[in-house]
Design an enzyme around this catalytic site. Structure first.
Site, PDB file in Angstrom:
ATOM      1  N   GLU A   1      -7.918  -4.658   5.744  1.00  0.00           N
ATOM      2  CA  GLU A   1      -7.836  -4.422   4.296  1.00  0.00           C
ATOM      3  C   GLU A   1      -6.708  -5.237   3.664  1.00  0.00           C
ATOM      4  OE1 GLU A   1      -7.912  -0.444   5.798  1.00  0.00           O
ATOM      5  OE2 GLU A   1      -8.903   0.242   3.985  1.00  0.00           O
TER       6      GLU A   1
ATOM      7  N   HIS B   1     -12.708   3.301   0.487  1.00  0.00           N
ATOM      8  CA  HIS B   1     -12.624   2.354   1.609  1.00  0.00           C
ATOM      9  C   HIS B   1     -13.305   1.018   1.266  1.00  0.00           C
ATOM     10  CE1 HIS B   1     -12.098   5.892   4.602  1.00  0.00           C
ATOM     11  NE2 HIS B   1     -10.930   5.308   4.401  1.00  0.00           N
TER      12      HIS B   1
ATOM     13  N   ARG C   1      -2.844  -2.256  -3.017  1.00  0.00           N
ATOM     14  CA  ARG C   1      -4.003  -1.397  -2.840  1.00  0.00           C
ATOM     15  C   ARG C   1      -3.872  -0.285  -3.874  1.00  0.00           C
ATOM     16  NH1 ARG C   1      -5.823   1.521   2.678  1.00  0.00           N
ATOM     17  NH2 ARG C   1      -7.817   2.277   1.925  1.00  0.00           N
TER      18      ARG C   1
ATOM     19  N   ASN D   1       0.878  -1.170   0.000  1.00  0.00           N
ATOM     20  CA  ASN D   1       0.000   0.000   0.000  1.00  0.00           C
ATOM     21  C   ASN D   1       0.918   1.222   0.000  1.00  0.00           C
ATOM     22  OD1 ASN D   1      -1.825   2.030   0.497  1.00  0.00           O
ATOM     23  ND2 ASN D   1      -2.561   1.218   2.452  1.00  0.00           N
TER      24      ASN D   1
ATOM     25  N   ARG E   1      -9.243  16.129   7.015  1.00  0.00           N
ATOM     26  CA  ARG E   1     -10.113  16.518   5.885  1.00  0.00           C
ATOM     27  C   ARG E   1     -11.478  16.943   6.417  1.00  0.00           C
ATOM     28  NH1 ARG E   1      -9.483  10.955   2.734  1.00  0.00           N
ATOM     29  NH2 ARG E   1      -7.992  10.376   4.347  1.00  0.00           N
TER      30      ARG E   1
END
Ligand code: AMP
Length: 394
Positions: free
Chosen positions: A380, A182, A94, A9, A242
């Site tokens: 993940e 996600h 990913r 990732n 964010r």
């Protein structure tokens, strides 16, 4: 070690990796988990084994390790020395964006790379780094099969109408649509529910992925039917740095009235807003919960308020709610945030069991609660490893 899958990732200045051994039965077992952080400034490698014991913690010279390729080379050397008999059978990546069409992982080929490069404008902060990691592996081991697993793919089951914005139609055709992100986390949770919570797995479930990035996903029968994130990972919930959902007129105002450049606005929206910007204290929820600053309390209140609003919206998409599932760093670890969210969600029939919530038991609602609440840890990396094993028939 037997055959193994490497999961990568790659971020702008980081490279996270996991190594999964494939047992005879096909079962995947994490044997190493690590990350290189500070690429370009002060690179540092940290690795743990499958039991969480530290294997390595090294500071590197930034002149020697400045790129993903150089970092990967060092990681490969370390893993080879640690697991001399192991064979790497494939690499799973990913990749943030799979565009409008990819609803499943993709085996890397020259034509696949060309397709993924076309999505760079849709995710300029992430996609180039994801692809750089694929190229770095190709350079050192061109024959090693690689698989791209997309953060957007799981949401491609959503109804088309939910993927629109109210812009002229041609913008939709040009790719300005709600993609959702996600997805690997939601896919993992959806795959786990039949085992830990079979009574809700086929029903109307909202999953709250509350980490440093945060979003929510409506699942119906384990398929995504709605997401709080849209065209980019800026939309929806407030996150660590964010802002989440906001009036696009604010961007125009900042450009036209305050004279900010596009670069300054990008920096504001990705790095200086959210829990950090609102609290002025930090972006780590643990720090905010421990703080007595009124603005830390405000940031927590707003974080929970936005979750409640999105929950209402997603329950409307589902036509009701059978269960709310918490996952990711904050969702899995903060009983306090779960309590605040569940209190506001009482109108949906959620009755929190405070004791179960404190222990983080999978089911945290009271027996008989009209809608139930759960904690399901996400993974993940394991989802990527599973996809890689399946696609490469390992
Ligand atoms: P993730 O992106 O899923 O790794 O989640 C990272 C976030 O989880 C950070 O903002 C942490 O502050 C938060 N987190 C981790 N542990 C806790 C905890 N015990 N209480 C509150 N937040 C936590």
């Amino acid at each position: 070690m037997e055959q193994a899958i490497l999961v990568l990732n790659a971020g702008s200045s980081s490279l996270k990796f996991s190594v999964f051994a494939i047992a005879e039965t096909g079962e995947l077992r994490a044997v190493a988990v690590g990350q290189v952080e500070g690429l370009g400034t002060a690179p540092r490698l940290r690795v743990k084994d499958g039991d969480g014991q530290r294997i390595a913690d090294e500071q590197w010279d930034k002149a020697a390790v400045g790129s993903h390729a150089q970092a990967l080379q060092r990681v490969a050397d370390l893993l080879r020395a640690r697991y001399p008999g192991g064979t790497l059978a494939g690499v799973g990546h990913r990749v943030v964006h799979g565009g409008p069409d990819y609803s499943a992982p993709l085996r890397i080929s020259p034509s696949a790379m060309a397709a993924l490069e076309a999505f760079i404008p849709l995710a300029p902060l992430h996609q180039p780094h994801n692809l750089a990691a694929i190229r770095a592996v190709q350079e050192v081991q061109p024959d090693l099969p690689q698989v791209a697993c997309f953060d957007t793919a799981f949401h491609r089951t959503q109804e088309t109408v939910g993927q629109f914005y109210g812009l002229p139609y041609e913008y939709y055709e040009r790719g300005i649509r709600r993609y959702g992100f996600h997805g690997l986390s939601y896919e993992y949770v959806a795959a786990t529910l039949p085992h830990v919570a079979p009574e809700i797995a086929g029903g109307r479930v909202v999953v709250a992925h509350l980490g440093s990035g945060a979003s929510m996903c409506a699942l119906h029968g384990g398929r995504s039917v709605g997401s709080s994130m849209g065209f980019t990972a800026l939309d929806g919930l407030m996150m660590g740095t964010r802002p989440g959902n906001m009036d696009p007129g604010i961007v125009l105002y900042l450009l036209q009235q305050e004279g900010l450049s596009a670069q300054q606005i990008e920096d504001l929206l990705y790095k200086r807003s959210g829990l950090l910007g609102l609290s002025g204290v930090g972006n780590d929820m643990r720090v905010l919960l421990a703080s007595d600053s009124p603005r830390a309390a405000l940031a927590i209140d707003y974080f929970v308020y936005r979750i409640n609003r999105e929950l209402g919206a997603l329950a409307a998409v589902l036509g009701g709610l059978d269960a709310l599932v918490f996952t990711a760093g904050i969702g899995e670890n903060s009983a306090r945030i779960r309590q605040l969210v569940c209190r506001q969600a009482r109108w949906l029939g959620i009755e929190l069991d405070d004791e179960a919530n404190e222990t983080g038991a999978p089911c945290i609602s009271r027996p008989g609660s009209r809608a139930s609440a759960w904690v399901v840890p996400t993974n993940e990396e394991l989802m990527i490893a599973r996809h890689t094993r399946e696609l490469l028939a390992l």
